[in-house]
Enzyme design. Sequence first.
Site, PDB file in Angstrom:
ATOM      1  N   SER B 517       0.811  -1.227   0.000  1.00  0.00           N
ATOM      2  CA  SER B 517       0.000   0.000   0.000  1.00  0.00           C
ATOM      3  C   SER B 517       0.837   1.268   0.000  1.00  0.00           C
ATOM      4  O   SER B 517       0.369   2.325   0.394  1.00  0.00           O
ATOM      5  CB  SER B 517      -0.922   0.060   1.239  1.00  0.00           C
ATOM      6  OG  SER B 517      -1.630  -1.119   1.417  1.00  0.00           O
ATOM      7  N   ARG B 518       2.112   1.183  -0.434  1.00  0.00           N
ATOM      8  CA  ARG B 518       2.972   2.339  -0.218  1.00  0.00           C
ATOM      9  C   ARG B 518       3.002   3.364  -1.352  1.00  0.00           C
ATOM     10  O   ARG B 518       3.409   4.515  -1.148  1.00  0.00           O
ATOM     11  CB  ARG B 518       4.411   1.914   0.080  1.00  0.00           C
ATOM     12  CG  ARG B 518       5.118   1.204  -1.064  1.00  0.00           C
ATOM     13  CD  ARG B 518       6.632   1.189  -0.891  1.00  0.00           C
ATOM     14  NE  ARG B 518       7.213   2.487  -1.095  1.00  0.00           N
ATOM     15  CZ  ARG B 518       7.395   3.052  -2.300  1.00  0.00           C
ATOM     16  NH1 ARG B 518       7.025   2.417  -3.398  1.00  0.00           N
ATOM     17  NH2 ARG B 518       7.938   4.244  -2.401  1.00  0.00           N
ATOM     18  N   ALA B 715      -3.481  11.056   3.787  1.00  0.00           N
ATOM     19  CA  ALA B 715      -3.688   9.682   3.328  1.00  0.00           C
ATOM     20  C   ALA B 715      -2.734   8.699   4.004  1.00  0.00           C
ATOM     21  O   ALA B 715      -1.601   9.040   4.339  1.00  0.00           O
ATOM     22  CB  ALA B 715      -3.512   9.602   1.814  1.00  0.00           C
ATOM     23  N   LYS B 716      -3.221   7.481   4.173  1.00  0.00           N
ATOM     24  CA  LYS B 716      -2.384   6.335   4.543  1.00  0.00           C
ATOM     25  C   LYS B 716      -2.509   5.319   3.407  1.00  0.00           C
ATOM     26  O   LYS B 716      -3.291   5.512   2.478  1.00  0.00           O
ATOM     27  CB  LYS B 716      -2.912   5.679   5.820  1.00  0.00           C
ATOM     28  CG  LYS B 716      -2.961   6.546   7.059  1.00  0.00           C
ATOM     29  CD  LYS B 716      -3.549   5.713   8.206  1.00  0.00           C
ATOM     30  CE  LYS B 716      -3.549   6.480   9.527  1.00  0.00           C
ATOM     31  NZ  LYS B 716      -4.019   5.606  10.638  1.00  0.00           N
ATOM     32  N   GLY B 717      -1.791   4.232   3.523  1.00  0.00           N
ATOM     33  CA  GLY B 717      -1.888   3.169   2.521  1.00  0.00           C
ATOM     34  C   GLY B 717      -3.272   2.545   2.535  1.00  0.00           C
ATOM     35  O   GLY B 717      -3.876   2.361   3.593  1.00  0.00           O
ATOM     36  N   GLU B 720      -3.710  -2.680   0.129  1.00  0.00           N
ATOM     37  CA  GLU B 720      -3.468  -4.073   0.477  1.00  0.00           C
ATOM     38  C   GLU B 720      -4.452  -4.681   1.471  1.00  0.00           C
ATOM     39  O   GLU B 720      -4.874  -5.825   1.300  1.00  0.00           O
ATOM     40  CB  GLU B 720      -2.043  -4.150   1.057  1.00  0.00           C
ATOM     41  CG  GLU B 720      -1.572  -5.546   1.377  1.00  0.00           C
ATOM     42  CD  GLU B 720      -0.134  -5.562   1.898  1.00  0.00           C
ATOM     43  OE1 GLU B 720       0.278  -4.576   2.539  1.00  0.00           O
ATOM     44  OE2 GLU B 720       0.560  -6.543   1.662  1.00  0.00           O
TER      45      GLU B 720
END
Lengths: 157, 767
Positions: B517-518, B715-717, B720
């Site tokens: 999710s990066r 935002a975050k990842g 996934e």
Amino acid sequence: MPHSFTVNDRRVEVEAPDMTPLLSVLRGPLGLTGAKPGCGEGRCGACTVLVDGRPAASCLTPLALAEGREVRTVEGLAEPDGPLNPLQDALLEHGGVQCGACTPGILMALTALFERDATPDEAAVKESLAGNICRCTGYHKIVEAALAVAGANGGRS
Amino acid sequence: MTRVVGTNARRADGEDKVRGTAVYGMDHGVTGTLQARLLRSPVPAGRIRRLDTARAAALPGVHAIITAADVPDTTSGWILKDQPMFAREEVRYIGEPIAAVAAETTEQAEDAVAAIELEIDPLEPLADMDAALADGARLIHPNWESYPMLAPGPRSGNVAWESTLDRGDVDAAFAAAHLVVEDEFTTQRQHQSPIEPHAAVGRFEGGRYVVHSPAQFPFLVRDRLAEWLGVPASKVRVVVTTIGGGFGGKIDAMLEPFVCVLARKTGRPVRLVNTRAEELQTAGPRENARIRIRTAVSAEGEILGQEADTIADNGAYSGEIVACAAVPGLVFGGTYRVPVARYRTRVVYTNTAPTAAFRGVNGPYAMFALEQHLDHIAAKLGIDRRELRLRNVVKAGESIANGQVLDDAVFDKGFARVEEIAPWAEQAPSGNPRALRGKGIGAVTWLTNPGPGGATVKINEDGTAGVICAGAEIGTGAVAVGLRQIVAEELGLTPDQVVILPADTDAGTYDGGAQGSRTLFSLGNAAVQASTQVREQLLAVAANLLEASAADLELADGHVRVKGSPGAQVPLAAVALTALHTAGPISATGRHITPPVQFDSGCLTGALFTGFATPTYHVHSAEVEVDPDTGKVTILRYVVAQDVGRAINPQQVEGQIHGGVLQGVGYALYEDLRVADGVTLDASLESYRLPTAFEAPPIDIALLDNPWPDGPYGAKGAGEPSLIPVAAVIASAVSDAIGKPIRNLPITPFDVLAALREDGTTEGSTR
Ligand code: FES
Ligand code: FES
């Protein structure tokens, strides 16, 4: 063996053995790589094209069966320099495309459906996608896009 | 307020994808290029006695055949460098490459592969983890001690890697417990099965290897090629094609080295594409695993201490599983309060195809085991299953088993949102009066992969922006739309005024790959940093043109304008052109790295992931019905509450959730890549069953707004994690429905019927 048929309304002549998969002919000599070789064994639907309006897994369709017929591929859905057709546009509008490898096959399966029935319901849409695997989207936004087109055609959405 | 961020902008690659003109790895070099095939080992273990390519090389159309004799005697790998390009003396799994042929056509290459003379003295294969761990077992890698490592870790013989988490006085906790519950679980291999198989086209030009492939992590592929080919990394260029799905399976190098060497030998471009059978049998799936877990609880259901022992099947060579060996322990102790813990994960060599990353690496089975185990505890204590979770789940500011403090945990919100959508005490409608009904709920903390990234942003002379980075677009839209939205937001443009160069290791700065999710998190941060500098450059040039102070200027609608006086503005194109004669072209580079997670460093060994970097919080629930006559499980309703920090493009985030949930449904109910005696039995999608549109359950989604101060626009990842909880909550729901524990995946109708028959009862468990 020479084989002649039309692809996206253009007449083509191909010299290849009868049992050559139509998919290889499309992607090789005809240079149309829209239909994808997802599995080569009739299980994923990424290679779906229309033969006389009916969806066919082109990886399992022998070239000889295309003889004299009309073959349509994803490249024929819209003029290359023209606007997208409503299904193509709806798929993008509703987020129904991720990696896109299944998309050409999905579009051809849905095209066949909409040519039979301009206002399909959810069950009919899912039924039409029975042979198409999408590993990315979980299908929701693809179905949503198809139902939006049905709605625009006057169906209940 | 944002203008572009938070909208459902369209993806830049969408038109090409719906027109069929996007060029994927499998579409490169279809004609006019030599076609390659591999000779692969037919046995799971053995020593090569004779390998003779002379007769095959003389066949029509054959340009070159290469074997271990043609390449440096090196081993390569991401973390643990144990894999040769070709089997040299010993073969270790069925499908291991032994030779590669380049010919005019694929058929000619296949004929040549068949004509290679190969004799192998078979060895007794160590076909499963028990065999490999048995006392006195043959060593699958006799030279295991000599392999280079990116980072050291505890290893021994057939244990490729070991990771432990040991914190606090676990024995005392067990001694003082009201109750101790113990369980064992096993899970299967799951194959990524993207629609596009692995593919690569290689060229040798200017003394360098150039390879086009659908690579998720092009810099890793570059470095692996450099190790195998014995050249500096600068002699390798990886150009990423449109990627037809990856899900982790295209992180590592696979076919690239063969086309590189064949291209050098033949002086021609060379193409190699896996068949579907090769995909299933040799392209590493999610690892099978066995988990033993034991928990000490109080009478009120409070977890007092826990221990778990996990073995995960590495297959014959090491991929990402060793890198993520600490993850099961982090999952066991990362969501519910576990004050003292002892976890061990061993990654075990076997004579089977190597396993590899699949979305949520090492996570889904750990969560499956933990949640079934919690159900077991709840049943023993007579506590409602949801209530047990609420009593133990971490709250903001509390620490988890590795000592990391989760400052922004939002599980309370997650459980509350799920409850609003699908109340625990209510049932969804069903058409089958005979069906057994059940529910499951569970939570997990996950991470945003902390790998580094960089991006260059420039203003073109027509006033649009260009972005150069090596972020691979695997279909999530992270690059094709998310990154464009961020740059557009920053610079007062529309998303379609932002053009992003496809990933290329020659052009972009180092990037940690499309994994964990990066991509949007890391490149979004880098692009914001670059855009900030670009904005300063623009304002400085425009200040002269507008005869205003830079501090009074802003970027909007493709212009620099004076704040508060709408008429006083100059188009970005004019600013960019002026800059060519004054300040120099407008361009800047940003970079990003996630700071290390703060944790109790004494408690972990063998851990490359030591905690949850940029943590995200997830609560899922499932409601199922089970047909008692057929054992068929139907998911009536599925709910996801997911913390994504802030959604840059909510529609794309939903798409990730829908897709991840269905992959999880596959893992829970259908997908089982079967291996017996070293043979991967499933060779086609006929027996390896992927979910179709009919299996897609209704899904309700609640995005939890929890902006992360160090994320782009909060935002975050997001890509996934939606897969990870699915098997756990579906298993809980099925178990609830049939009143029997679920200890293995997938849950097939046969398993359900067998469980129902065990002692004749069919009532649901207490809830
Ligand atoms: S490639 Fe034809 S069905 Fe998969
Ligand atoms: S969008 Fe990737 S397979 Fe459907």
